[in-house]
Scaffold this motif. Structure first.
Motif, PDB file in Angstrom:
ATOM      1  N   VAL A   1       3.744   1.361   6.445  1.00 23.53           N
ATOM      2  CA  VAL A   1       3.598   1.971   7.685  1.00 23.53           C
ATOM      3  C   VAL A   1       1.896   2.258   7.673  1.00 23.53           C
ATOM      4  CG1 VAL A   1       3.728   3.901   9.425  1.00 23.53           C
ATOM      5  CG2 VAL A   1       5.851   2.804   8.279  1.00 23.53           C
ATOM      6  N   ASP A   2       1.559   2.898   6.525  1.00 17.58           N
ATOM      7  CA  ASP A   2       0.196   3.574   6.298  1.00 17.58           C
ATOM      8  C   ASP A   2      -0.098   3.271   4.980  1.00 17.58           C
ATOM      9  OD1 ASP A   2      -2.471   3.940   6.746  1.00 17.58           O
ATOM     10  OD2 ASP A   2      -1.846   6.134   6.719  1.00 17.58           O
ATOM     11  N   PRO A   3      -0.803   1.905   4.396  1.00 16.90           N
ATOM     12  CA  PRO A   3      -1.669   1.031   5.496  1.00 16.90           C
ATOM     13  C   PRO A   3      -0.615   0.003   6.017  1.00 16.90           C
ATOM     14  CG  PRO A   3      -1.806   0.286   3.209  1.00 16.90           C
ATOM     15  CD  PRO A   3      -1.072   1.563   3.108  1.00 16.90           C
ATOM     16  N   LYS A   4      -0.728  -0.535   7.242  1.00 12.28           N
ATOM     17  CA  LYS A   4      -0.142  -1.358   7.777  1.00 12.28           C
ATOM     18  C   LYS A   4      -0.209  -2.921   7.210  1.00 12.28           C
ATOM     19  CE  LYS A   4       1.756  -2.550  12.548  1.00 12.28           C
ATOM     20  NZ  LYS A   4       1.643  -2.429  13.856  1.00 12.28           N
ATOM     21  N   MET A   5       0.983  -3.168   6.349  1.00 11.69           N
ATOM     22  CA  MET A   5       0.826  -4.363   5.574  1.00 11.69           C
ATOM     23  C   MET A   5       2.139  -4.960   5.468  1.00 11.69           C
ATOM     24  SD  MET A   5      -0.087  -3.117   1.846  1.00 11.69           S
ATOM     25  CE  MET A   5       0.753  -2.019   0.957  1.00 11.69           C
ATOM     26  N   GLU A   6       2.344  -6.254   5.116  1.00 15.60           N
ATOM     27  CA  GLU A   6       3.677  -6.749   4.669  1.00 15.60           C
ATOM     28  C   GLU A   6       3.451  -7.573   3.683  1.00 15.60           C
ATOM     29  OE1 GLU A   6       5.958  -9.164   7.714  1.00 15.60           O
ATOM     30  OE2 GLU A   6       5.225 -10.730   6.605  1.00 15.60           O
ATOM     31  N   MET A   7       4.456  -7.346   2.345  1.00 12.14           N
ATOM     32  CA  MET A   7       4.432  -7.867   1.369  1.00 12.14           C
ATOM     33  C   MET A   7       5.561  -8.990   1.165  1.00 12.14           C
ATOM     34  SD  MET A   7       3.868  -4.462  -0.302  1.00 12.14           S
ATOM     35  CE  MET A   7       4.468  -3.551   1.303  1.00 12.14           C
ATOM     36  N   ARG A   8       5.455 -10.128   0.583  1.00  4.10           N
ATOM     37  CA  ARG A   8       6.447 -11.324   0.242  1.00  4.10           C
ATOM     38  C   ARG A   8       6.555 -11.561  -1.069  1.00  4.10           C
ATOM     39  NH1 ARG A   8       8.454 -13.810   4.853  1.00  4.10           N
ATOM     40  NH2 ARG A   8       7.646 -13.001   7.045  1.00  4.10           N
ATOM     41  N   THR A   9       7.756 -11.389  -1.559  1.00  2.00           N
ATOM     42  CA  THR A   9       7.684 -11.440  -3.111  1.00  2.00           C
ATOM     43  C   THR A   9       9.333 -11.804  -3.406  1.00  2.00           C
ATOM     44  OG1 THR A   9       7.153 -11.153  -5.347  1.00  2.00           O
ATOM     45  CG2 THR A   9       7.995  -9.330  -3.927  1.00  2.00           C
ATOM     46  N   GLU A  10       9.364 -12.116  -4.588  1.00  2.00           N
ATOM     47  CA  GLU A  10      10.829 -12.311  -5.043  1.00  2.00           C
ATOM     48  C   GLU A  10      11.495 -10.991  -5.842  1.00  2.00           C
ATOM     49  OE1 GLU A  10      13.207 -14.680  -4.778  1.00  2.00           O
ATOM     50  OE2 GLU A  10      12.075 -15.388  -3.217  1.00  2.00           O
TER      51      GLU A  10
ATOM     52  N   LYS B   1      -4.190  -5.426  11.600  1.00  2.00           N
ATOM     53  CA  LYS B   1      -4.494  -4.487  12.576  1.00  2.00           C
ATOM     54  C   LYS B   1      -4.410  -4.801  13.957  1.00  2.00           C
ATOM     55  CE  LYS B   1      -8.928  -3.039  10.204  1.00  2.00           C
ATOM     56  NZ  LYS B   1     -10.181  -2.773  10.098  1.00  2.00           N
ATOM     57  N   ASN B   2      -4.158  -4.002  14.848  1.00  2.00           N
ATOM     58  CA  ASN B   2      -3.603  -4.129  16.359  1.00  2.00           C
ATOM     59  C   ASN B   2      -2.704  -5.519  16.119  1.00  2.00           C
ATOM     60  OD1 ASN B   2      -5.488  -2.441  17.218  1.00  2.00           O
ATOM     61  ND2 ASN B   2      -7.190  -3.868  17.089  1.00  2.00           N
ATOM     62  N   ASN B   3      -1.568  -5.329  15.310  1.00  2.00           N
ATOM     63  CA  ASN B   3      -0.682  -6.320  14.992  1.00  2.00           C
ATOM     64  C   ASN B   3      -1.057  -7.680  14.819  1.00  2.00           C
ATOM     65  OD1 ASN B   3       1.538  -4.272  15.717  1.00  2.00           O
ATOM     66  ND2 ASN B   3       1.089  -4.698  17.877  1.00  2.00           N
ATOM     67  N   GLN B   4      -2.338  -7.812  14.437  1.00  2.00           N
ATOM     68  CA  GLN B   4      -2.978  -9.169  13.953  1.00  2.00           C
ATOM     69  C   GLN B   4      -3.463  -8.986  12.540  1.00  2.00           C
ATOM     70  OE1 GLN B   4      -2.989 -11.740  16.051  1.00  2.00           O
ATOM     71  NE2 GLN B   4      -2.102 -10.518  17.637  1.00  2.00           N
ATOM     72  N   ILE B   5      -2.995 -10.300  11.882  1.00  2.00           N
ATOM     73  CA  ILE B   5      -3.328 -10.530  10.503  1.00  2.00           C
ATOM     74  C   ILE B   5      -5.005 -10.430  10.406  1.00  2.00           C
ATOM     75  CG2 ILE B   5      -3.366 -11.602   8.370  1.00  2.00           C
ATOM     76  CD1 ILE B   5      -0.549 -12.585   9.088  1.00  2.00           C
ATOM     77  N   THR B   6      -5.391  -9.716   9.678  1.00  2.00           N
ATOM     78  CA  THR B   6      -6.949  -9.644   9.283  1.00  2.00           C
ATOM     79  C   THR B   6      -7.432 -10.166   8.110  1.00  2.00           C
ATOM     80  OG1 THR B   6      -7.059  -7.250   8.780  1.00  2.00           O
ATOM     81  CG2 THR B   6      -7.344  -7.553  11.059  1.00  2.00           C
ATOM     82  N   ASP B   7      -6.418  -9.863   6.940  1.00  2.00           N
ATOM     83  CA  ASP B   7      -6.864 -10.060   5.410  1.00  2.00           C
ATOM     84  C   ASP B   7      -5.483 -10.610   4.905  1.00  2.00           C
ATOM     85  OD1 ASP B   7      -9.210  -8.775   6.267  1.00  2.00           O
ATOM     86  OD2 ASP B   7      -8.528  -6.969   5.744  1.00  2.00           O
ATOM     87  N   ARG B   8      -5.578 -11.222   3.871  1.00  2.00           N
ATOM     88  CA  ARG B   8      -4.210 -11.807   3.264  1.00  2.00           C
ATOM     89  C   ARG B   8      -4.887 -11.758   1.693  1.00  2.00           C
ATOM     90  NH1 ARG B   8      -1.240 -16.680   5.453  1.00  2.00           N
ATOM     91  NH2 ARG B   8      -0.039 -14.703   6.689  1.00  2.00           N
ATOM     92  N   GLY B   9      -4.114 -11.171   0.990  1.00  2.00           N
ATOM     93  CA  GLY B   9      -4.265 -11.113  -0.459  1.00  2.00           C
ATOM     94  C   GLY B   9      -2.981 -11.866  -1.308  1.00  2.00           C
TER      95      GLY B   9
ATOM     96  N   ALA C   1       4.754 -13.801  -8.180  1.00  2.00           N
ATOM     97  CA  ALA C   1       3.861 -14.204  -7.179  1.00  2.00           C
ATOM     98  C   ALA C   1       4.276 -13.407  -5.828  1.00  2.00           C
ATOM     99  CB  ALA C   1       4.100 -15.652  -6.657  1.00  2.00           C
ATOM    100  N   ILE C   2       3.075 -13.026  -5.227  1.00  2.00           N
ATOM    101  CA  ILE C   2       3.057 -11.868  -4.104  1.00  2.00           C
ATOM    102  C   ILE C   2       1.981 -12.494  -2.915  1.00  2.00           C
ATOM    103  CG2 ILE C   2       1.701 -10.295  -5.320  1.00  2.00           C
ATOM    104  CD1 ILE C   2       3.478  -8.100  -3.846  1.00  2.00           C
ATOM    105  N   GLN C   3       2.532 -12.048  -1.841  1.00  2.00           N
ATOM    106  CA  GLN C   3       1.525 -12.379  -0.887  1.00  2.00           C
ATOM    107  C   GLN C   3       1.522 -10.789  -0.077  1.00  2.00           C
ATOM    108  OE1 GLN C   3       1.434 -15.786   1.990  1.00  2.00           O
ATOM    109  NE2 GLN C   3       1.943 -14.465   3.795  1.00  2.00           N
ATOM    110  N   ILE C   4       0.325 -10.467   0.428  1.00  3.69           N
ATOM    111  CA  ILE C   4       0.228  -9.112   1.030  1.00  3.69           C
ATOM    112  C   ILE C   4      -0.858  -9.712   2.176  1.00  3.69           C
ATOM    113  CG2 ILE C   4      -0.726  -7.038   0.899  1.00  3.69           C
ATOM    114  CD1 ILE C   4      -0.562  -7.051  -1.991  1.00  3.69           C
ATOM    115  N   ASP C   5      -0.449  -9.095   3.339  1.00  2.17           N
ATOM    116  CA  ASP C   5      -0.780  -9.400   4.703  1.00  2.17           C
ATOM    117  C   ASP C   5      -1.297  -7.812   5.362  1.00  2.17           C
ATOM    118  OD1 ASP C   5      -0.331 -12.180   4.624  1.00  2.17           O
ATOM    119  OD2 ASP C   5       1.281 -12.134   5.807  1.00  2.17           O
ATOM    120  N   ARG C   6      -2.595  -7.855   5.467  1.00  7.48           N
ATOM    121  CA  ARG C   6      -3.170  -6.421   6.165  1.00  7.48           C
ATOM    122  C   ARG C   6      -3.107  -6.873   7.759  1.00  7.48           C
ATOM    123  NH1 ARG C   6      -6.801  -2.287   5.363  1.00  7.48           N
ATOM    124  NH2 ARG C   6      -6.256  -0.882   7.071  1.00  7.48           N
TER     125      ARG C   6
END
Length: 385
Positions: free
Chosen positions: A184-193, A216-224, A209-214
């Motif tokens: 929730v805070d920070p608003k992000m989504e993580m995908r991994t095994e 803002k306003n329900n839009q992806i701004t950064d991806r790690g 291996a992991i993907q982190i999407d940040r």
């Protein structure tokens, strides 16, 4: 032997011969010889309604307590089965999870409690709710396992996975199998095994291996991305390791390094290992020993063996470089060498400023008293790298 408290019991007599009814400590025992082809002739069954089953360890500490509308105990297999059970799991004599399910299988030796069908397990202390289709409680191992389409919810985090393994004393949950976790805070989504959540420390970790999407306003701004990561939800700092990469959507920019820290509160990315920054729109790449990016200001600061490369192989080398992405401006300092291919020419000085892509670079001598050195290279000689 688990303790069974019953207020009403019932034994079907169809195709069966009642052998005896014997009272035993903490419950009842009914022996029967079944004649139905689907039943074993050696098994004894006892059925109860409105029943409570409890299990304690060798020193009397309660391990679990289950209440059910209906329960069946099979003496030979030493297994109790309860329908629509609700109850509590205990650790060190204290309740750690509240549970409910469609069915419970209970081993009499107290080694395991197994629940099946639409499981809901709630941690009343931390407010964590785990839902799945199978739950296994191994109290001697301090291990709670929820399997098969896990859905975990908390005020801070939501996660879906194939399995969740909970260590109650350590306050630790390990999610595995197609894990998708949203904070929730920070608003992000993580995908991994595989994702480990250290609840008290508010830390998420993955060695896969992991993907982190940040967002803002329900839009992806950064991806790690990386092969491992640790995210501190309290400080909102993510450390991405092993082939770390951060992509900004606007302007399209990629930062790659072996390890980097991503402060989502201040929106600053730092790396103390060799780094490469690629700006797609300008087709410019800058390499350095270490670097920092201030995302809101769109400024990249690089230090140590800095080398900027343009589309036509023009290069700008320096000790330090500030790159203003929105203005498409490079500001270099220290041992500056600017080289362009067409026409073939080199400039050496203390500072430089300009646009590498348009080859509009001004090299200056600085305050050291040295002069700018210009070297014109004949075209037939060629340019050495």
């Amino acid at each position: 032997m688990f303790n069974l408290k019953a207020y009403l019991f019932y034994l079907p007599l169809t195709f069966s011969l009642l052998i005896g009814l014997v009272g035993c400590a903490g419950g009842y025992r009914i022996a029967e010889q079944a004649k139905d082809s689907d039943s074993s002739p050696q098994e004894s069954h006892l059925k109860f309604f409105d029943v409570t089953l409890e299990q304690a360890d060798e020193v009397g500490n309660r391990l679990w307590k289950v209440r059910a509308q209906k329960a069946t105990y099979t003496q030979e297999r030493q297994i109790g089965e309860a329908e629509n059970p609700i109850g509590e799991l205990y650790q060190d004599g204290k309740p750690v999870y509240e549970i409910q399910a469609e069915r419970a299988d209970i081993e009499q030796d107290g080694q395991r409690l197994l629940l099946k069908g639409k499981i809901v397990a709630t941690d009343p202390k931390n407010g964590i709710v785990l839902q799945g289709n199978e739950l296994e409680w191994l109290p001697q191992e301090d291990l709670l396992i929820v399997r098969n389409q896990i859905n975990g919810t908390h005020k801070q985090l939501k996660a879906v996975a194939q399995e969740a393994r909970v260590k109650t004393r350590e306050q630790r949950i390990e999610f595995s199998g197609s894990v998708v976790a949203k904070s929730v805070d920070p608003k992000m989504e993580m995908r991994t095994e595989n994702l480990i959540w250290q609840i008290s420390e508010e830390i998420l970790m993955s060695e896969h291996a992991i993907q982190i999407d940040r967002y803002k306003n329900n839009q992806i701004t950064d991806r790690g991305k990386g092969d491992a990561a640790q995210i501190n939800l309290k400080t909102q700092i993510a450390t991405i390791k092993k082939n770390a990469q951060l992509n900004l959507l606007e302007p399209p920019t990629e930062i790659a390094s072996n390890s980097m820290t991503w402060d989502m509160k201040t929106e600053i990315v730092k790396t103390h290992s060799p780094v490469s920054v690629v700006q797609r729109a300008e087709n410019v790449t800058v390499n350095a020993n270490r670097g920092e990016m201030k995302i809101p200001q769109r400024i990249v600061n690089l230090t140590g063996n800095v080398k900027a490369i343009g589309q036509r192989r023009q290069t700008l080398k320096s000790n330090q470089l500030s790159w203003y992405l929105d203005q498409k401006l490079l500001v270099a300092q220290g041992n500056v060498v600017y080289r362009q291919v067409d026409p073939p020419i080199n400039f050496t000085g203390e500072t430089a400023i300009g646009n590498l892509q348009t080859e509009d670079i001004v090299v200056k001598s600085g305050n050291s008293g040295s002069r700018v050195v210009t070297e014109i290279i004949p075209q037939d000689v060629g340019i050495s790298n």
